[in-house]
Design a protein around this motif. Structure first.
Motif, short mmCIF file in Angstrom:
data_model
loop_
_atom_site.label_atom_id
_atom_site.label_comp_id
_atom_site.label_asym_id
_atom_site.label_seq_id
_atom_site.Cartn_x
_atom_site.Cartn_y
_atom_site.Cartn_z
N SER A 1 0.81 -1.22 0.00
CA SER A 1 0.00 0.00 0.00
C SER A 1 0.85 1.27 0.00
CB SER A 1 -0.95 0.00 1.19
OG SER A 1 -0.23 0.12 2.39
N ASN B 1 1.80 3.82 -3.95
CA ASN B 1 0.48 4.24 -4.40
C ASN B 1 0.50 5.53 -5.22
OD1 ASN B 1 1.12 6.05 -2.43
ND2 ASN B 1 -0.56 5.56 -1.08
N THR C 1 -4.96 0.75 -5.12
CA THR C 1 -3.78 0.52 -4.29
C THR C 1 -4.18 0.53 -2.82
OG1 THR C 1 -3.23 2.87 -4.19
CG2 THR C 1 -2.22 1.59 -5.96
N GLY C 2 -3.42 -0.20 -2.03
CA GLY C 2 -3.68 -0.22 -0.59
C GLY C 2 -4.75 -1.19 -0.16
N LYS C 3 -5.28 -1.96 -1.09
CA LYS C 3 -6.30 -2.95 -0.74
C LYS C 3 -6.19 -4.11 -1.71
CE LYS C 3 -9.96 -1.12 -3.69
NZ LYS C 3 -11.37 -0.88 -3.80
#
Length: 134
Positions: free
Chosen positions: A14, A17, A51-53
């Motif tokens: 994450s 990003n 992004t980040g998940k």
């Protein structure tokens, strides 16, 4: 001789990003798609939003072709570490400590009680005067 697969945490993935450094996670694999963002048919903002998940559902919902799936494999840099927690640990505050925000709210309530009382009083007086003129 088998190649060793690099393991990443969701937290590590994450942190990448931006348009110049973009990693996404799909089906437990980590992909560095930074060099592909300008070529992505849906635009770079669609990819950056994932992004980040875990972007598996977003990827599947978009209905990518087999060609797109094969192209994605060329960007694979590792796998998501299955032993790492997906959600970072939350810090639990002690109940012995009063919450700072609730204390501030109590202070403001004590300090500004006169404003709503004054508004209510003025409303009553204006209403009384209006009814008296009739």
């Amino acid at each position: 001789m088998p190649t060793l697969t690099k393991l990443y945490t969701m937290d590590e993935a994450s942190q990448h990003n931006t348009k110049d450094d973009c990693w996404i996670v799909i089906d437990g694999k980590v992909y560095d798609v930074s060099s592909y963002l300008d070529e992505h048919p849906g635009g770079d903002d669609v990819v950056l939003a994932t992004t980040g998940k875990d972007a598996t559902d977003d990827f599947e919902d978009a209905g990518h072709s087999q060609e797109a799936r094969e192209l994605l494999q060329s960007f694979c840099i590792g796998e998501l570490d299955p032993t790492a927690p997906v959600i970072p640990e939350l810090e639990i505050s002690s109940k012995k400590q009063p919450a700072v925000n609730s204390q501030k709210l109590q202070d403001l309530t004590k300090q500004y009680w006169a404003v709503p009382v004054a508004i209510a009083g003025i409303s009553v007086v204006v209403g009384f005067l209006y009814l008296r003129k009739k």
